[in-house]
Design an enzyme around this catalytic site. Structure first.
Site, mmCIF file in Angstrom:
data_model
loop_
_atom_site.group_PDB
_atom_site.id
_atom_site.type_symbol
_atom_site.label_atom_id
_atom_site.label_comp_id
_atom_site.label_asym_id
_atom_site.label_seq_id
_atom_site.Cartn_x
_atom_site.Cartn_y
_atom_site.Cartn_z
ATOM 1 N N CYS A 2 0.824 -1.212 0.000
ATOM 2 C CA CYS A 2 0.000 0.000 0.000
ATOM 3 C C CYS A 2 0.863 1.269 0.000
ATOM 4 O O CYS A 2 1.983 1.265 0.498
ATOM 5 C CB CYS A 2 -0.886 0.031 1.226
ATOM 6 S SG CYS A 2 -1.851 -1.459 1.434
ATOM 7 N N ARG A 27 5.132 0.523 -6.030
ATOM 8 C CA ARG A 27 5.131 -0.376 -4.877
ATOM 9 C C ARG A 27 4.224 -1.577 -5.092
ATOM 10 O O ARG A 27 4.309 -2.557 -4.361
ATOM 11 C CB ARG A 27 4.644 0.389 -3.629
ATOM 12 C CG ARG A 27 5.586 1.498 -3.217
ATOM 13 C CD ARG A 27 4.902 2.475 -2.299
ATOM 14 N NE ARG A 27 4.656 1.948 -0.984
ATOM 15 C CZ ARG A 27 5.438 2.147 0.069
ATOM 16 N NH1 ARG A 27 6.532 2.844 -0.069
ATOM 17 N NH2 ARG A 27 5.131 1.654 1.241
ATOM 18 N N ASN A 100 -1.665 1.504 5.905
ATOM 19 C CA ASN A 100 -0.723 0.535 5.343
ATOM 20 C C ASN A 100 -0.259 -0.336 6.511
ATOM 21 O O ASN A 100 0.139 0.198 7.546
ATOM 22 C CB ASN A 100 0.467 1.311 4.732
ATOM 23 C CG ASN A 100 1.468 0.391 4.085
ATOM 24 O OD1 ASN A 100 1.243 -0.810 3.987
ATOM 25 N ND2 ASN A 100 2.573 0.962 3.640
ATOM 26 N N GLU A 478 20.053 -14.964 -9.879
ATOM 27 C CA GLU A 478 19.509 -13.623 -10.106
ATOM 28 C C GLU A 478 18.947 -13.490 -11.534
ATOM 29 O O GLU A 478 17.891 -12.891 -11.735
ATOM 30 C CB GLU A 478 20.620 -12.585 -9.846
ATOM 31 C CG GLU A 478 20.257 -11.139 -10.105
ATOM 32 C CD GLU A 478 19.084 -10.613 -9.279
ATOM 33 O OE1 GLU A 478 18.606 -11.303 -8.374
ATOM 34 O OE2 GLU A 478 18.622 -9.503 -9.583
ATOM 35 N N LYS A 482 15.106 -12.526 -12.289
ATOM 36 C CA LYS A 482 14.724 -11.365 -13.108
ATOM 37 C C LYS A 482 13.758 -11.801 -14.207
ATOM 38 O O LYS A 482 12.750 -11.164 -14.445
ATOM 39 C CB LYS A 482 15.947 -10.707 -13.772
ATOM 40 C CG LYS A 482 16.828 -9.855 -12.928
ATOM 41 C CD LYS A 482 16.260 -8.534 -12.482
ATOM 42 C CE LYS A 482 15.491 -8.666 -11.212
ATOM 43 N NZ LYS A 482 16.211 -8.601 -9.969
ATOM 44 N N GLU A 485 10.230 -12.819 -12.782
ATOM 45 C CA GLU A 485 9.371 -11.794 -12.175
ATOM 46 C C GLU A 485 8.849 -10.779 -13.181
ATOM 47 O O GLU A 485 7.747 -10.274 -13.011
ATOM 48 C CB GLU A 485 10.013 -11.123 -10.964
ATOM 49 C CG GLU A 485 11.187 -10.245 -11.218
ATOM 50 C CD GLU A 485 11.737 -9.617 -9.933
ATOM 51 O OE1 GLU A 485 11.008 -9.502 -8.946
ATOM 52 O OE2 GLU A 485 12.914 -9.240 -9.945
ATOM 53 N N LYS A 601 7.069 -3.605 -4.456
ATOM 54 C CA LYS A 601 8.469 -3.177 -4.414
ATOM 55 C C LYS A 601 9.085 -3.446 -3.044
ATOM 56 O O LYS A 601 10.186 -3.967 -2.950
ATOM 57 C CB LYS A 601 8.556 -1.684 -4.756
ATOM 58 C CG LYS A 601 9.972 -1.132 -4.751
ATOM 59 C CD LYS A 601 10.815 -1.769 -5.837
ATOM 60 C CE LYS A 601 12.253 -1.268 -5.831
ATOM 61 N NZ LYS A 601 13.133 -2.176 -6.600
#
Ligand code: M6R
Length: 606
Positions: A2, A27, A100, A478, A482, A485, A601
């Site tokens: 939020c 976010r 939040n 990684e 990447k 996602e 995020k």
């Protein structure tokens, strides 16, 4: 997660507030809304969907009134619907709230309030707070909020307004981040600094269990007992442009391209006269560090794995890397001389923060490696090394990762030097190596278009495998993270030698296999063996290789060259093609790269 904005001042609150709210979109959220007070009347508009959609439909930013609170919701309690979107209000629409966090005892409170006749219109935990406030209100909004907060268990950042007192916003924080931005005759409240950077550079960062009364001209603070607290105003050096996309189509691409600058900023003020200088930021004696435990999540955890390799190799300190979410629920052994390093871009990740607290309880010293200035992890750690990458808005972490690696490298060289393990010449060589990196990174970034063409070839695939060894094994992890996602292609990262123990069963002509196959004495010949094994099963091999490797072209189907660096720094270069590959694959598939589905995020809840 939020996002919260509050505004009070001479301008139209909704117009300012919705503009700022857009900067919190990164976010992650599924619904949004706002509440303003105009002519003594509360108006609330909200809905399920993105800000642009809801704004088209409901004209959120045209609401009239000089005081308002605004919110993007990432569903936790209750599905994604208009009813569950914030702001929430009491039965008489005299009070409204944005929140939040998670209220853990909300079921009990809801039951009590229902018995008193309160009617609820959502499934959220948030709604109980505003009903409690209405219940306690006795002519003073701050007092009613304080009483309500004392009944709550859980985490919150809240903003509350009431048409009874249309000249103040009450804000409060416990665990979830909240900052007050100070303007000239106007004030702001936000979940993070970049959201209101275009409006002010003067901030007050709220601490846990603090309450703020914010009017046009002042912001006053107290604790939950009502005792007045004096707070420090901090001025940020960040500029508004650092939180804008500029000429780039997406934040992710912009941030990938910012990496040479980010690494430069991470290292430049920490090197002087051929030495790494960290004494001021990290005054712990290197000889007192007997063991290191890194706690982190996601990409920051991958940075920790690279750090483990560096710290053991150069500083000769036994190092373990733990998922923060696992560490916090075990009973980890912390001996004298244990340093816990908490790595986090946001500095607000709930699991990493909880792991830090667990380690502190057990007597460890804590070093935070954090990007977000003034964030919770930065404040709670004993020492903090900021990565100075600037605001990272894209949900996929890119520049934060390489700047974390740069800081871990400096820390390693610093400890190695202080422990007398590195002769002065070696320290200087190590520094020379990292100083070369920004230019080398720039060179890799120049391959973006070529990598887009490679992405075209593979963007229709459903699976991909990433393999690496030694210090580049975390880069395989990684690269896979990447890709999955942002493009939603299923991808796995493995240490290359582990392939034989299971994943090799997946390999056929439909499986692209990305190898980090840079030249080094330890693992290069082994990786070549692994490449042969994949080819023997008809897998497609794409190799990230050193530019002076003339043989790799005979083995791999596609080669992406990167400049030669010292072995220990190869991850900072090898990861860039994988970031670009994920980015281009995702855009070719029409994915929302900056705001991938279901992701947030900063994961500020468990
Ligand atoms: O803010 P943090 O570094 O603590 O965040 C940790 C992870 O949530 C984060 O790295 C996540 O995995 C990113 N989406 C990766 O791109």
């Amino acid at each position: 997660m939020c996002g919260i904005i509050g505004y009070i001042g001479p301008r139209e609150a909704a117009n300012v507030g919705i503009g700022c709210l857009r900067r919190l979109e990164y976010r992650g959220y599924d619904s949004c809304g706002g509440a303003v007070i105009h002519d003594g009347r509360m108006e609330i508009r909200k809905g399920a969907g993105k800000i642009d959609e809801i704004n088209r439909e409901l004209k959120l930013d045209s609401m009239k009134g000089n005081i308002g609170i605004f919110h993007t919701r990432w569903a936790t309690h209750g599905n994604v619907s208009r009813e569950n979107a914030h702001p929430h209000c009491d039965d008489n629409e005299k009070f409204s709230i944005v929140h939040n966090g998670i209220i853990e005892n909300y079921s009990y409170l809801k039951e009590q309030l229902a018995k008193k006749g309160h009617a609820f219109s959502s499934e959220t935990d948030t709604e109980v707070i505003v009903h409690l406030i209405a219940d306690y209100y006795n002519g003073n909004l701050k007092d009613a909020v304080l009483r309500a907060l004392n009944d709550l268990e859980g985490s919150y950042a809240i903003c509350v307004i009431s048409s009874y007192e249309p000249d103040v916003i009450i804000a409060a924080k416990n665990e979830s981040q909240l900052v007050i931005g100070l303007g000239n005759g106007e004030n702001f409240i936000a979940s993070d600094i970049p959201a209101i950077l275009s409006e002010t550079k003067d901030f007050i960062i709220m601490e846990n269990r603090e309450v703020a009364v914010v009017s046009r001209d002042y912001a006053e603070f107290c604790n939950l007992e009502g005792t007045v607290i004096q707070k420090k105003i901090q001025r940020t050096e960040l500029d508004a442009a650092s939180a804008e996309k500029g000429l780039y189509e997406h934040f992710m691409l912009k941030e990938i391209h910012e990496q040479p600058r980010a690494v430069e900023d991470a290292i430049s003020n920490r090197i002087s006269e051929g030495r790494v200088i960290l004494e001021g930021e990290f005054p712990l004696s290197a000889n007192d560090i007997k063991r290191i435990i890194v706690v982190a999540c996601g990409t920051s955890w991958h940075a920790g794995l690279v750090g483990e390799f560096m710290l053991e190799e150069i500083a000769r300190i036994p190092t373990e890397v733990e998922y923060a979410s696992e560490f916090r629920y075990r009973n980890p052994v912390i001996e004298d001389g244990t340093l816990v390093i908490a790595i986090s871009q946001s500095g607000e990740t709930a699991d990493t923060l909880a792991a830090l607290r667990e380690a502190r309880k057990k007597g460890a010293k804590i070093l935070g490696i954090v990007n977000s200035i003034g964030s919770s992890i930065a404040r709670e750690a004993d020492y903090v090394l900021y990565t100075h990458a600037g605001p990272e808005i894209g949900v996929a972490s890119t520049k934060a990762f390489t700047s974390q690696l740069a800081v871990l490298y400096l820390l390693t060289v610093y400890i190695g030097d202080k422990k007398g393990l590195l002769p002065q010449q070696q320290v200087q060589n190590r520094i020379r190596d990292i100083r070369k990196l920004p230019l080398q990174m720039q060179k890799v970034l120049g391959k973006s278009e070529a990598i887009r063409k490679i992405a075209e070839k593979y963007s229709g695939k459903n699976n991909a495998l990433y393999l690496g060894r030694g210090i580049n094994y975390p880069i395989a992890l990684e690269g896979a993270l990447k890709l999955k996602e942002v493009s939603y292609i299923h991808a796995e990262g493995y240490p290359a030698a582990e392939m034989k123990h299971g994943p090799i069963a997946l390999i056929d002509e439909h499986m692209p296999v990305f190898f980090i196959a840079t030249k080094d004495e330890r693992t290069y010949s082994k990786i070549m063996g692994n490449i042969e094994e994949v080819k023997a099963r008809n897998g497609e091999v794409i190799a990230i290789a050193s530019e002076d490797d003339e043989d790799i072209g005979k083995k791999a189907h596609i080669v992406i060259n990167i400049p030669r660096s010292s072995y220990i720094l190869t991850p900072l270069l090898a990861v860039i093609p994988l970031q670009l590959l994920a980015y281009h694959t995702a855009t070719l598939r029409g994915c929302d790269v900056d705001k991938p589905r279901n992701l947030a995020k900063a994961v500020v809840v468990e």
